[in-house]
Design an enzyme around this catalytic site. Structure first.
Site, PDB file in Angstrom:
ATOM      1  N   HIS A 108       0.831  -1.205   0.000  1.00  0.00           N
ATOM      2  CA  HIS A 108       0.000   0.000   0.000  1.00  0.00           C
ATOM      3  C   HIS A 108       0.866   1.255   0.000  1.00  0.00           C
ATOM      4  O   HIS A 108       1.838   1.360   0.754  1.00  0.00           O
ATOM      5  CB  HIS A 108      -0.897   0.001   1.244  1.00  0.00           C
ATOM      6  CG  HIS A 108      -1.649   1.275   1.450  1.00  0.00           C
ATOM      7  ND1 HIS A 108      -1.467   2.086   2.563  1.00  0.00           N
ATOM      8  CD2 HIS A 108      -2.588   1.899   0.693  1.00  0.00           C
ATOM      9  CE1 HIS A 108      -2.256   3.138   2.476  1.00  0.00           C
ATOM     10  NE2 HIS A 108      -2.946   3.058   1.353  1.00  0.00           N
ATOM     11  N   SER A 109       0.536   2.219  -0.855  1.00  0.00           N
ATOM     12  CA  SER A 109       1.094   3.563  -0.812  1.00  0.00           C
ATOM     13  C   SER A 109       2.620   3.543  -0.859  1.00  0.00           C
ATOM     14  O   SER A 109       3.208   3.094  -1.834  1.00  0.00           O
ATOM     15  CB  SER A 109       0.565   4.292   0.424  1.00  0.00           C
ATOM     16  OG  SER A 109       0.759   5.679   0.348  1.00  0.00           O
TER      17      SER A 109
END
Length: 295
Positions: A108-109
Site C-alpha cells: 500500500h502507498s
C-alpha cells in the site's frame, strides 16, 4: 469482536532480522507466503482487515512487516536516514528470515513504491505485485534537485523532536485523523494508532514512530527515473485504486500506469486506505481473490 476474530484468523506477532523488524502473521506457517508492505507513518496493522479475508479464501500466509522506524520495529541508528530505497533491505531481510526466495508483495502507498523498486531491481525475488492505491515513487524534477537537497539538509540538522504524547488512545486517533496527509476516519485509523502507540509511566500514550520520518528526503528520484523503474518491472501487477485515492486520472498516474509492462487496474469505491476501510475491504478482497483464481 474484532475483524480478525470474525474472519477466523487472529494475527501472530513475529520478530525478524535478529529483532530489528517486527511483523504480524496470518495463516498457516507452511502455506504459500505473501509479504505485506504498509504506507508511510502506518504499520503492519494496515492489513488487519484485509489479511484474514485473503488467508481464509486463498489458504495462504500473509506476513505484514513494520518498516524501520514504524510500529514495533527498531528505529534507524543515529545519523541514519529513511530513504525510500533503504526499505528494500527491510523486505529482503524479512524474506531471508522467512526462507522466501521469491514472493508476492501486497503493498500500500509507500509500500507500493518500495515494492516497485524491488521488483524492478531484483525481478527474481518478486512473483507478483498487488498494489493498493500506490504506484511508483514520489519524485522531484531534476531542476528542483538543489532545492530539495537544501530542504533536506536543513531539516536533518535540526534537533530530533520528542515523540508526540496524548492523554489517551482516543486523542491519539483524533490527532491522526486531523493531521493525516490523506482523509482517514477514526474507525479506519484505530488499528494503525493502536499498534503505533505505547503507554507511558504517567498513564498517557506516546507515539512509537520515529520523528525523523517527518523530515523531507535529501534526494528524490526524478519522474524519468520512476518511469524507468516501472518499465523495468517484469512481474504482473494488479493495481487496486480507491475512487477517492491518490492516483485517479491525474496526468502523472496515467503515465505511471502506461509505463508498467503488465498491469491490470481496478478502481473501487473507497479512499486511499480502502483496504482498511470497513466499508471497502470486502470489495478489495474480492478483486484479489478473483485475480488469484484467474491465474
Amino acid at each position: 469482536m474484532n475483524d480478525s476474530t470474525r474472519a477466523g484468523t487472529a494475527p501472530q506477532p513475529l520478530s525478524l532480522a535478529n529483532g530489528r523488524l517486527a511483523a504480524l502473521s496470518w495463516g498457516r506457517c507452511d502455506a504459500p507466503t505473501w509479504l505485506a508492505l504498509h504506507g508511510w507513518l502506518d504499520n503492519a496493522a494496515s492489513f488487519t482487515r484485509l489479511a484474514p479475508r485473503l488467508v481464509n479464501a486463498l489458504d495462504i500466509r500473509i506476513v505484514a512487516i513494520d518498516f524501520r522506524g514504524h510500529g514495533h520495529s527498531a528505529h534507524a541508528p543515529a545519523g541514519g536516514d529513511y530513504a525510500l530505497w533503504d526499505y528494500t533491505h527491510d523486505v529482503l531481510d524479512a524474506m531471508e528470515a522467512l526462507g522466501l526466495e521469491r514472493t508476492t508483495l501486497l503493498a500500500h502507498s509507500m509500500g507500493a513504491a518500495v515494492a516497485c523498486l524491488l521488483a524492478a531491481a531484483l525481478p527474481e525475488k518478486v512473483a507478483r505485485l498487488i498494489l493498493l492505491d500506490g504506484l511508483g515513487a514520489l519524485n522531484t524534477a531534476a531542476e528542483e534537485t538543489a532545492g530539495q537537497l537544501r530542504k533536506g539538509i536543513i531539516a536533518h540538522r535540526r534537533p530530533i523532536s520528542r515523540a508526540p504524547r496524548y492523554p489517551d488512545l482516543e486523542s491519539a486517533v483524533a490527532a491522526r485523523v486531523a493531521g493525516g496527509v490523506t482523509p482517514l476516519d477514526s474507525i479506519t485509523a484505530t488499528p494503525l494508532v493502536e499498534r503505533n502507540t505505547q503507554a507511558t509511566a504517567d498513564g498517557k500514550v506516546q507515539m512509537r514512530t520515529d520523528s525523523r520520518l517527518l523530515k523531507p528526503s535529501l534526494v528524490r528520484f526524478t519522474p524519468q527515473q520512476v518511469l524507468a523503474v516501472l518499465a523495468g518491472i517484469q512481474a504482473p501487477v494488479l493495481l487496486i485504486e480507491g475512487e477517492g485515492g491518490i492516483l485517479g486520472e491525474r496526468a502523472w498516474a496515467s503515465q505511471a500506469r502506461q509505463a508498467v509492462p503488465v498491469l491490470t487496474r481496478h478502481v473501487l469505491a473507497g479512499g486511499h486506505h480502502l483496504h482498511l476501510e470497513p466499508q471497502s475491504v470486502e470489495r478489495v478482497a474480492t478483486v484479489i481473490c478473483q485475480a488469484n483464481t484467474a491465474r
